[in-house]
Design a protein around this motif. Sequence first.
Motif, PDB file in Angstrom:
ATOM      1  N   ASP A  52      -0.462  -3.363   1.911  1.00 26.93           N
ATOM      2  CA  ASP A  52      -0.320  -2.823   0.551  1.00 26.93           C
ATOM      3  C   ASP A  52       0.623  -3.684  -0.284  1.00 26.93           C
ATOM      4  OD1 ASP A  52      -1.965  -0.716   1.313  1.00 26.93           O
ATOM      5  OD2 ASP A  52      -0.392   0.806   1.247  1.00 26.93           O
ATOM      6  N   LYS A  53       1.746  -4.061   0.314  1.00 26.16           N
ATOM      7  CA  LYS A  53       2.729  -4.883  -0.412  1.00 26.16           C
ATOM      8  C   LYS A  53       2.128  -6.233  -0.793  1.00 26.16           C
ATOM      9  CE  LYS A  53       6.918  -2.920   1.565  1.00 26.16           C
ATOM     10  NZ  LYS A  53       8.027  -3.153   2.508  1.00 26.16           N
ATOM     11  N   LYS A  54       1.455  -6.864   0.154  1.00 22.60           N
ATOM     12  CA  LYS A  54       0.903  -8.203  -0.082  1.00 22.60           C
ATOM     13  C   LYS A  54      -0.160  -8.170  -1.185  1.00 22.60           C
ATOM     14  CE  LYS A  54       0.596 -12.484   1.505  1.00 22.60           C
ATOM     15  NZ  LYS A  54       1.711 -13.301   1.881  1.00 22.60           N
ATOM     16  N   LEU A  55      -1.056  -7.165  -1.130  1.00 20.38           N
ATOM     17  CA  LEU A  55      -2.150  -7.092  -2.102  1.00 20.38           C
ATOM     18  C   LEU A  55      -1.778  -6.293  -3.352  1.00 20.38           C
ATOM     19  CD1 LEU A  55      -5.193  -6.607   0.303  1.00 20.38           C
ATOM     20  CD2 LEU A  55      -4.643  -8.639  -1.054  1.00 20.38           C
ATOM     21  N   ASP A  56      -0.571  -5.755  -3.400  1.00 14.89           N
ATOM     22  CA  ASP A  56      -0.080  -4.996  -4.556  1.00 14.89           C
ATOM     23  C   ASP A  56      -1.032  -3.854  -4.931  1.00 14.89           C
ATOM     24  OD1 ASP A  56       1.671  -4.288  -6.587  1.00 14.89           O
ATOM     25  OD2 ASP A  56       0.722  -5.637  -8.046  1.00 14.89           O
ATOM     26  N   MET A  57      -1.292  -3.006  -3.951  1.00 16.36           N
ATOM     27  CA  MET A  57      -2.141  -1.829  -4.158  1.00 16.36           C
ATOM     28  C   MET A  57      -1.880  -0.867  -3.015  1.00 16.36           C
ATOM     29  SD  MET A  57      -4.741  -2.020  -1.772  1.00 16.36           S
ATOM     30  CE  MET A  57      -4.580  -3.118  -0.392  1.00 16.36           C
ATOM     31  N   LYS A  58      -2.570   0.267  -3.018  1.00 13.93           N
ATOM     32  CA  LYS A  58      -2.448   1.252  -1.949  1.00 13.93           C
ATOM     33  C   LYS A  58      -3.783   1.364  -1.222  1.00 13.93           C
ATOM     34  CE  LYS A  58       1.695   3.015  -2.770  1.00 13.93           C
ATOM     35  NZ  LYS A  58       2.773   2.796  -1.852  1.00 13.93           N
ATOM     36  N   MET A  59      -3.740   1.248   0.093  1.00  7.48           N
ATOM     37  CA  MET A  59      -4.921   1.356   0.941  1.00  7.48           C
ATOM     38  C   MET A  59      -5.443   2.801   0.914  1.00  7.48           C
ATOM     39  SD  MET A  59      -6.534  -0.809   2.993  1.00  7.48           S
ATOM     40  CE  MET A  59      -5.230  -2.012   3.205  1.00  7.48           C
ATOM     41  N   VAL A  60      -6.762   2.948   0.872  1.00  6.81           N
ATOM     42  CA  VAL A  60      -7.344   4.279   1.006  1.00  6.81           C
ATOM     43  C   VAL A  60      -7.390   4.643   2.486  1.00  6.81           C
ATOM     44  CG1 VAL A  60      -8.764   4.056  -1.084  1.00  6.81           C
ATOM     45  CG2 VAL A  60      -9.756   3.480   1.149  1.00  6.81           C
ATOM     46  N   LYS A  61      -7.521   5.932   2.748  1.00  5.59           N
ATOM     47  CA  LYS A  61      -7.734   6.435   4.107  1.00  5.59           C
ATOM     48  C   LYS A  61      -9.197   6.828   4.180  1.00  5.59           C
ATOM     49  CE  LYS A  61      -4.798   9.521   5.363  1.00  5.59           C
ATOM     50  NZ  LYS A  61      -4.064  10.769   5.605  1.00  5.59           N
ATOM     51  N   THR A  62      -9.927   6.290   5.149  1.00  8.87           N
ATOM     52  CA  THR A  62     -11.359   6.558   5.297  1.00  8.87           C
ATOM     53  C   THR A  62     -11.587   7.250   6.631  1.00  8.87           C
ATOM     54  OG1 THR A  62     -11.819   4.571   3.999  1.00  8.87           O
ATOM     55  CG2 THR A  62     -13.652   5.518   5.236  1.00  8.87           C
TER      56      THR A  62
END
Length: 179
Positions: A52-62
């Motif tokens: 998340d930090k590297k891509l500057d976003m929040k991962m979804v939970k699937t």
Amino acid sequence: MFFVSDIYTTPPDKFDTPLQKETYRVLQNLHIPFERVDTDEAITMEDCVQIDKKLDMKMVKTLFLCNRQQTAFYLFITAGDKPFRSKDFSNALGVARVSFAPVDLMEKMLGTKIGAATVFSAILDNNNAVQIVLDKDVMAKEWYGCSDGTTTGYMKIRTAQIIHDFLPFVEHKPSIIEV
């Protein structure tokens, strides 16, 4: 320390699974840009913090869910930090109580192992056996972070492109719920 590579905007040089290969082929065919990273094996949402930090976003939970009879299947996509409650999901969707689908069905139907469930599994679901269910909170986010079908490849894509370009292409109309 958990390894996260530099950010790439091209597919990997080699593919680890057939789903991973198809994921990048479809994204290229639909002209959907992405950013991706290679990582150590990530299985839990806690593993995704550095991604998340590297891509500057929040991962979804699937989550791959099914009814008790294993005749109805759901790919539920929600915010990574949101707790899952089967009762809330079932009530919001108006279906019988669900539980996690067995690992063998996940591998057979989604083409992934535990930790790699992804919306891109819809590529393999030609007969629409799996209903895509999106949490309304995911719809509100600009960026959609998810697995590329492996536990070592993660990507960032505009949520609007998942909803308006990818899902129609694979002929899956998502259900939107609020939990």
